[in-house]
Design a protein around this motif. Structure first.
Motif, PDB file in Angstrom:
ATOM      1  N   VAL A 148      -6.979   4.964 -16.818  1.00 50.37           N
ATOM      2  CA  VAL A 148      -5.896   4.022 -16.518  1.00 50.37           C
ATOM      3  C   VAL A 148      -5.886   3.606 -15.048  1.00 50.37           C
ATOM      4  O   VAL A 148      -4.920   3.010 -14.566  1.00 50.37           O
ATOM      5  CB  VAL A 148      -4.526   4.609 -16.922  1.00 50.37           C
ATOM      6  CG1 VAL A 148      -4.482   4.898 -18.412  1.00 50.37           C
ATOM      7  CG2 VAL A 148      -4.178   5.857 -16.118  1.00 50.37           C
ATOM      8  N   GLN A 165       2.138   2.366 -11.363  1.00 54.80           N
ATOM      9  CA  GLN A 165       1.367   3.607 -11.441  1.00 54.80           C
ATOM     10  C   GLN A 165       2.081   4.635 -12.308  1.00 54.80           C
ATOM     11  O   GLN A 165       1.443   5.345 -13.096  1.00 54.80           O
ATOM     12  CB  GLN A 165       1.135   4.151 -10.035  1.00 54.80           C
ATOM     13  CG  GLN A 165       0.158   3.325  -9.220  1.00 54.80           C
ATOM     14  CD  GLN A 165       0.112   3.726  -7.762  1.00 54.80           C
ATOM     15  OE1 GLN A 165       1.076   4.279  -7.209  1.00 54.80           O
ATOM     16  NE2 GLN A 165      -1.009   3.453  -7.111  1.00 54.80           N
ATOM     17  N   GLN A 167       4.025   3.931 -14.802  1.00 57.66           N
ATOM     18  CA  GLN A 167       3.847   3.481 -16.175  1.00 57.66           C
ATOM     19  C   GLN A 167       2.480   3.883 -16.693  1.00 57.66           C
ATOM     20  O   GLN A 167       2.332   4.300 -17.853  1.00 57.66           O
ATOM     21  CB  GLN A 167       4.034   1.970 -16.258  1.00 57.66           C
ATOM     22  CG  GLN A 167       3.939   1.385 -17.660  1.00 57.66           C
ATOM     23  CD  GLN A 167       5.058   1.842 -18.567  1.00 57.66           C
ATOM     24  OE1 GLN A 167       5.086   2.999 -18.991  1.00 57.66           O
ATOM     25  NE2 GLN A 167       5.982   0.951 -18.871  1.00 57.66           N
ATOM     26  N   ARG A 168       1.462   3.793 -15.851  1.00 59.00           N
ATOM     27  CA  ARG A 168       0.116   4.167 -16.276  1.00 59.00           C
ATOM     28  C   ARG A 168       0.002   5.676 -16.521  1.00 59.00           C
ATOM     29  O   ARG A 168      -0.709   6.107 -17.428  1.00 59.00           O
ATOM     30  CB  ARG A 168      -0.919   3.690 -15.255  1.00 59.00           C
ATOM     31  CG  ARG A 168      -1.210   2.204 -15.390  1.00 59.00           C
ATOM     32  CD  ARG A 168      -2.295   1.761 -14.452  1.00 59.00           C
ATOM     33  NE  ARG A 168      -1.758   1.368 -13.160  1.00 59.00           N
ATOM     34  CZ  ARG A 168      -2.486   1.150 -12.082  1.00 59.00           C
ATOM     35  NH1 ARG A 168      -3.801   1.318 -12.120  1.00 59.00           N
ATOM     36  NH2 ARG A 168      -1.932   0.778 -10.955  1.00 59.00           N
ATOM     37  N   ILE A 171       1.459   6.210 -19.885  1.00 59.40           N
ATOM     38  CA  ILE A 171       0.520   5.803 -20.936  1.00 59.40           C
ATOM     39  C   ILE A 171      -0.555   6.864 -21.119  1.00 59.40           C
ATOM     40  O   ILE A 171      -0.910   7.227 -22.253  1.00 59.40           O
ATOM     41  CB  ILE A 171      -0.096   4.434 -20.602  1.00 59.40           C
ATOM     42  CG1 ILE A 171       0.983   3.345 -20.668  1.00 59.40           C
ATOM     43  CG2 ILE A 171      -1.238   4.103 -21.563  1.00 59.40           C
ATOM     44  CD1 ILE A 171       0.536   1.993 -20.153  1.00 59.40           C
ATOM     45  N   ALA A 172      -1.085   7.389 -20.006  1.00 67.05           N
ATOM     46  CA  ALA A 172      -2.093   8.453 -20.090  1.00 67.05           C
ATOM     47  C   ALA A 172      -1.528   9.680 -20.790  1.00 67.05           C
ATOM     48  O   ALA A 172      -2.207  10.326 -21.597  1.00 67.05           O
ATOM     49  CB  ALA A 172      -2.586   8.824 -18.684  1.00 67.05           C
ATOM     50  N   GLU A 198      -1.152  -5.961 -14.575  1.00 60.87           N
ATOM     51  CA  GLU A 198      -1.999  -4.776 -14.646  1.00 60.87           C
ATOM     52  C   GLU A 198      -1.749  -4.001 -15.940  1.00 60.87           C
ATOM     53  O   GLU A 198      -2.699  -3.565 -16.603  1.00 60.87           O
ATOM     54  CB  GLU A 198      -1.728  -3.864 -13.438  1.00 60.87           C
ATOM     55  CG  GLU A 198      -2.193  -4.439 -12.110  1.00 60.87           C
ATOM     56  CD  GLU A 198      -1.883  -3.509 -10.957  1.00 60.87           C
ATOM     57  OE1 GLU A 198      -1.385  -2.387 -11.211  1.00 60.87           O
ATOM     58  OE2 GLU A 198      -2.150  -3.896  -9.798  1.00 60.87           O
ATOM     59  N   ILE A 199      -0.480  -3.821 -16.301  1.00 56.90           N
ATOM     60  CA  ILE A 199      -0.155  -3.082 -17.516  1.00 56.90           C
ATOM     61  C   ILE A 199      -0.576  -3.883 -18.747  1.00 56.90           C
ATOM     62  O   ILE A 199      -1.079  -3.325 -19.730  1.00 56.90           O
ATOM     63  CB  ILE A 199       1.348  -2.741 -17.560  1.00 56.90           C
ATOM     64  CG1 ILE A 199       1.718  -1.820 -16.387  1.00 56.90           C
ATOM     65  CG2 ILE A 199       1.699  -2.072 -18.882  1.00 56.90           C
ATOM     66  CD1 ILE A 199       0.934  -0.518 -16.320  1.00 56.90           C
ATOM     67  N   LEU A 202      -4.201  -3.383 -19.223  1.00 57.81           N
ATOM     68  CA  LEU A 202      -4.501  -2.050 -19.750  1.00 57.81           C
ATOM     69  C   LEU A 202      -4.234  -1.991 -21.249  1.00 57.81           C
ATOM     70  O   LEU A 202      -5.039  -1.445 -22.015  1.00 57.81           O
ATOM     71  CB  LEU A 202      -3.668  -0.999 -19.019  1.00 57.81           C
ATOM     72  CG  LEU A 202      -3.768   0.444 -19.534  1.00 57.81           C
ATOM     73  CD1 LEU A 202      -5.209   0.929 -19.528  1.00 57.81           C
ATOM     74  CD2 LEU A 202      -2.883   1.367 -18.701  1.00 57.81           C
TER      75      LEU A 202
END
Length: 266
Positions: A148, A165, A167-168, A171-172, A198-199, A202
């Motif tokens: 991510v 970041q 949010q990522r 998600i991870a 960016e999101i 992804l």
């Protein structure tokens, strides 16, 4: 038969109906965008699917197996042997006292260690296996953070990360649980346009991998870019559903048409 089948899902709070016999299908590897104004049941739908709320009625079947209402059988059900749904929350809900790596690995550790308790192993073997589990999940967490785009943020705490970041990381963390269906509640609503991009990128990458996803969103362009199917909720009812391309091009519901046109004008 669809991979996910939801039939007549109902939910009320204090006598107010929030979900009114909501039904839809979703094929494996496809993305469903759940669309509608605030207060029309979108988040409640995700919470019911993820067992954060208990629906009052209806059925949910995944790959032919009923996951709601839960069936009492001697054999382990799908819900007991694997994670069917995982939800990425709108406000991230990261643990502030843990690093990005630990936020990702913690839930996977808890799941694996819970399963380990059921195995009848000698104390020494159990202790060794616990250490192996934690090492494996930490390594997997680093791999997912790289995936991510956070390869340099393993040791960062949530307060040291931007909203995108965080949010990522969320998600991870969801991916670490290896769910069959990944759910997002307004994944871009708290982000500025750059981070939203960016999101969105992804999630598009996850789509290319063939992941089955349900995304609640107000962002019409985002919905158009990622969704194979749409579900438009209005006053708790599924007022329009089906192919996203067809629905956006030729809306059947006047309420959905107005919602889409309103989104274009924002």
């Amino acid at each position: 038969m669809a991979f996910l089948e939801v039939r007549d899902l109902r939910k009320s709070f204090n006598g107010t109906e929030v979900l009114k016999n909501v039904s839809f299908d979703l094929e494996k590897g496809k993305v469903l965008a759940v669309i509608g104004s605030s207060g029309n049941g979108k988040t409640t739908l995700l919470r019911c699917l993820n067992n954060l709320e208990t629906a009052d009625g209806g059925t949910v079947r995944v790959d032919g197996e009923t996951v709601f209402p839960a069936e009492k059988t001697k054999e382990k059900t799908r819900a007991q042997t694997g994670l069917t749904f995982t939800l990425v929350f709108q406000n991230f809900q990261l643990f502030p006292q843990y690093t990005a790596e630990r936020n990702v690995s913690l839930a996977a550790d808890l799941n694996a260690l819970s399963a380990l308790k059921k195995e009848k192993l000698p104390f020494s073997q159990r202790k060794k296996r616990k250490m192996q589990i934690k090492e494996e999940n930490a390594a997997a967490a680093r791999t997912l953070l790289e995936k991510v785009g956070l390869s340099e943020k393993y040791g960062a705490y949530p307060c040291e990360l931007s909203g995108g970041q965080q949010q990522r990381v969320a998600i991870a963390r969801a991916l670490a649980l290896k769910p069959e269906i990944l759910c997002f509640d307004e994944p871009t609503s708290a982000l500025d346009p750059r981070l939203t991009g960016e999101i969105s990128a992804l999630i598009c990458e996850l789509k290319k991998e063939g992941r089955t996803m349900i995304v609640v969103t107000h962002e019409m362009e985002f919905a158009r870019s990622v969704a194979d199917e749409i579900l438009f909720l209005h006053e708790g009812r599924a007022e329009e559903s089906g192919s996203a391309a067809e629905a956006f091009a030729h809306p059947k519901s006047e309420n959905f048409r107005a919602f889409v046109e309103g989104g274009k004008n924002k």
